[in-house]
Design an enzyme around this catalytic site. Structure first.
Site, PDB file in Angstrom:
ATOM      1  N   ASP A   1       0.826  -1.225   0.000  1.00 24.60           N
ATOM      2  CA  ASP A   1       0.000   0.000   0.000  1.00 24.60           C
ATOM      3  C   ASP A   1       0.857   1.271   0.000  1.00 24.60           C
ATOM      4  O   ASP A   1       0.328   2.372   0.076  1.00 24.60           O
ATOM      5  CB  ASP A   1      -0.948   0.003   1.198  1.00 24.60           C
ATOM      6  CG  ASP A   1      -0.210  -0.029   2.528  1.00 24.60           C
ATOM      7  OD1 ASP A   1       1.052  -0.016   2.533  1.00 24.60           O
ATOM      8  OD2 ASP A   1      -0.873  -0.061   3.581  1.00 24.60           O
ATOM      9  N   GLY A   2       2.176   1.108  -0.049  1.00 22.19           N
ATOM     10  CA  GLY A   2       3.052   2.278  -0.132  1.00 22.19           C
ATOM     11  C   GLY A   2       3.674   2.667   1.199  1.00 22.19           C
ATOM     12  O   GLY A   2       4.618   3.456   1.236  1.00 22.19           O
TER      13      GLY A   2
ATOM     14  N   ARG B   1      12.644  25.456   3.477  1.00 26.42           N
ATOM     15  CA  ARG B   1      12.317  26.709   2.780  1.00 26.42           C
ATOM     16  C   ARG B   1      10.848  27.079   2.955  1.00 26.42           C
ATOM     17  O   ARG B   1      10.458  28.177   2.602  1.00 26.42           O
ATOM     18  CB  ARG B   1      12.701  26.595   1.296  1.00 26.42           C
ATOM     19  CG  ARG B   1      14.219  26.551   1.098  1.00 26.42           C
ATOM     20  CD  ARG B   1      14.585  26.294  -0.343  1.00 26.42           C
ATOM     21  NE  ARG B   1      14.176  24.964  -0.758  1.00 26.42           N
ATOM     22  CZ  ARG B   1      14.170  24.534  -2.012  1.00 26.42           C
ATOM     23  NH1 ARG B   1      14.528  25.344  -2.986  1.00 26.42           N
ATOM     24  NH2 ARG B   1      13.808  23.300  -2.300  1.00 26.42           N
ATOM     25  N   GLN B   2      10.046  26.181   3.527  1.00 25.22           N
ATOM     26  CA  GLN B   2       8.659  26.532   3.875  1.00 25.22           C
ATOM     27  C   GLN B   2       8.647  26.956   5.336  1.00 25.22           C
ATOM     28  O   GLN B   2       8.104  26.275   6.204  1.00 25.22           O
ATOM     29  CB  GLN B   2       7.737  25.345   3.645  1.00 25.22           C
ATOM     30  CG  GLN B   2       7.599  24.944   2.184  1.00 25.22           C
ATOM     31  CD  GLN B   2       6.508  23.912   1.982  1.00 25.22           C
ATOM     32  OE1 GLN B   2       5.439  24.016   2.549  1.00 25.22           O
ATOM     33  NE2 GLN B   2       6.795  22.896   1.170  1.00 25.22           N
TER      34      GLN B   2
ATOM     35  N   HIS C   1      18.551  26.142   5.736  1.00 21.51           N
ATOM     36  CA  HIS C   1      18.293  27.312   4.879  1.00 21.51           C
ATOM     37  C   HIS C   1      18.281  28.604   5.711  1.00 21.51           C
ATOM     38  O   HIS C   1      18.853  29.604   5.300  1.00 21.51           O
ATOM     39  CB  HIS C   1      16.976  27.109   4.143  1.00 21.51           C
ATOM     40  CG  HIS C   1      16.631  28.228   3.235  1.00 21.51           C
ATOM     41  ND1 HIS C   1      17.447  28.611   2.193  1.00 21.51           N
ATOM     42  CD2 HIS C   1      15.572  29.074   3.218  1.00 21.51           C
ATOM     43  CE1 HIS C   1      16.898  29.641   1.571  1.00 21.51           C
ATOM     44  NE2 HIS C   1      15.778  29.936   2.175  1.00 21.51           N
TER      45      HIS C   1
ATOM     46  N   LYS D   1      17.867  38.739  -6.492  1.00 22.72           N
ATOM     47  CA  LYS D   1      17.000  37.692  -7.069  1.00 22.72           C
ATOM     48  C   LYS D   1      15.538  37.949  -6.743  1.00 22.72           C
ATOM     49  O   LYS D   1      15.204  38.284  -5.611  1.00 22.72           O
ATOM     50  CB  LYS D   1      17.407  36.327  -6.511  1.00 22.72           C
ATOM     51  CG  LYS D   1      16.560  35.187  -7.034  1.00 22.72           C
ATOM     52  CD  LYS D   1      17.136  33.827  -6.669  1.00 22.72           C
ATOM     53  CE  LYS D   1      16.529  33.252  -5.421  1.00 22.72           C
ATOM     54  NZ  LYS D   1      17.014  31.920  -5.107  1.00 22.72           N
TER      55      LYS D   1
ATOM     56  N   ASP E   1      25.715  28.748  -3.328  1.00 27.48           N
ATOM     57  CA  ASP E   1      24.366  28.825  -2.760  1.00 27.48           C
ATOM     58  C   ASP E   1      24.203  27.709  -1.735  1.00 27.48           C
ATOM     59  O   ASP E   1      24.973  26.746  -1.744  1.00 27.48           O
ATOM     60  CB  ASP E   1      23.323  28.696  -3.878  1.00 27.48           C
ATOM     61  CG  ASP E   1      22.030  29.414  -3.529  1.00 27.48           C
ATOM     62  OD1 ASP E   1      21.865  29.852  -2.369  1.00 27.48           O
ATOM     63  OD2 ASP E   1      21.170  29.547  -4.428  1.00 27.48           O
TER      64      ASP E   1
HETATM   65  C1  R5P Z   1      16.801  30.336  -1.915  1.00 32.22           C
HETATM   66  O1  R5P Z   1      16.717  31.243  -1.110  1.00 32.22           O
HETATM   67  C2  R5P Z   1      17.902  29.339  -1.844  1.00 32.22           C
HETATM   68  O2  R5P Z   1      19.041  29.884  -1.266  1.00 32.22           O
HETATM   69  C3  R5P Z   1      18.265  28.791  -3.205  1.00 32.22           C
HETATM   70  O3  R5P Z   1      18.721  29.844  -4.022  1.00 32.22           O
HETATM   71  C4  R5P Z   1      17.081  28.152  -3.864  1.00 32.22           C
HETATM   72  O4  R5P Z   1      16.415  27.336  -2.952  1.00 32.22           O
HETATM   73  C5  R5P Z   1      17.501  27.351  -5.048  1.00 32.22           C
HETATM   74  O5  R5P Z   1      16.355  26.793  -5.643  1.00 32.22           O
HETATM   75  P1  R5P Z   1      16.303  26.488  -7.182  1.00 32.22           P
HETATM   76  O6  R5P Z   1      17.466  25.622  -7.509  1.00 32.22           O
HETATM   77  O7  R5P Z   1      14.999  25.785  -7.366  1.00 32.22           O
HETATM   78  O8  R5P Z   1      16.334  27.786  -7.917  1.00 32.22           O
END
Ligand code: R5P
Length: 286
Positions: free
Chosen positions: A35-36, A91-92, A124, A185, A212
């Protein structure tokens, strides 16, 4: 003695931690029912202390971590440390519109119920530690990112957004020479499209290292590489702590003309050339 319990996502890193003398490895089983549903289990062990190593890049990985935490308590561990090399959902970290959850808070609360403490590698946002209800610390990995870099020509270390300036600066410092700059960005959260506004730093003929914390879809990084190559940069390196590399991210980077992609083993990918094991081992030893 301490038993290291690897999640299926973090087996090589767990083995490296054993090599660093953090403890001895146990061999869990990772099963899935028709069932996963998943079932992660540990064999019997005699140690009182368990260190679970689990990157949670997928929903299944989150469930597996919760299962391993419960399993080690069942197996008799009295002290449980959870090492999360890559924390998914980080990131959420806010409700961007009315009605949205703070997803990482929900994950952090759940993870906290099964452990005495948590260590995360380069989350993050470090403030995410506040969502856990047990002592939680972040481990810095940026200084390791320069390890594979050598012989750069007049290098420039670029953060693709303001949030990554510290990472880029730490990587430059670890490399030992070069300038640091950043792009502005904007991301359209409906489409996921990224718009980068480059700085005025001269890049022609210079080797550029874009740094990054995460490469996920590769949209941010490939956008930066395209801009740099359109300005006749020398070799352009894409360097990150967490190589999520979802879907066609690697192809996007290649198409943009990247010289090399470098990540850490917080996520075990083909580009994970830097190990965070020494940094984790040193912190666990404190
Ligand atoms: C955003 O604030 C993070 O530092 C990364 O720049 C981001 O999560 C990268 O995501 P993606 O590769 O989808 O652009």
């Amino acid at each position: 003695m301490t038993t290291i319990v690897p999640a299926s996502t973090s087996q090589a890193l767990a083995a490296s931690l054993a090599d660093e003398g953090v403890g001895s490895l146990t061999v869990p089983s990772y099963d899935r029912f028709a069932d996963g549903e998943t079932l992660a289990a540990v064999p019997e062990f005699d140690d009182d202390e368990a260190i679970i190593v689990a990157s949670t890049a997928t929903n299944d990985a989150h469930i597996e971590l919760l299962q391993l935490q419960d399993a080690v308590r069942e197996a008799g561990a009295e002290d449980v440390t959870t090492v999360i090399p890559y924390l998914g959902y980080a990131r959420q970290d806010k409700a961007f519109t009315h009605g949205q959850p703070i997803s990482v808070r929900a994950m952090a609360k759940a993870i906290s119920t099964g452990t005495d403490r948590v260590f995360m590698v380069e989350p993050h946002e470090p403030a995410v530690a506040e969502f856990f209800t047990v002592p939680t610390e972040s481990i810095d990995a940026a200084s390791l990112l320069a390890e594979p870099l050598s012989d750069l020509q007049n290098p420039l270390f670029v953060a693709p957004d303001e949030g990554a300036i510290e990472l880029a600066t730490t990587t430059r410092d670890a490399y030992g020479s070069g300038d640091v700059d950043y792009f502005e960005k904007d991301r359209d959260y409906e489409t996921g499209e990224v718009e980068l506004t480059p700085s005025d730093a001269p890049v022609e003929g210079r080797d550029v290292v874009v740094v990054d914390d995460i490469i996920a879809t590769g949209g941010t990084m490939s956008g930066a590489i395209e801009v740099l190559n359109s300005r006749d940069a020398g070799r352009v390196y894409a360097v990150c702590v967490h190589p999520v590399l979802a879907a066609a991210a690697l192809t996007k980077l290649a198409a943009a003309g990247v010289e090399r992609v470098i990540g850490t083993d917080s996520l075990e990918r083909a580009v994970s050339d830097v190990s965070v094991a020494p940094a984790i081992a040193a912190r666990l030893d404190e």
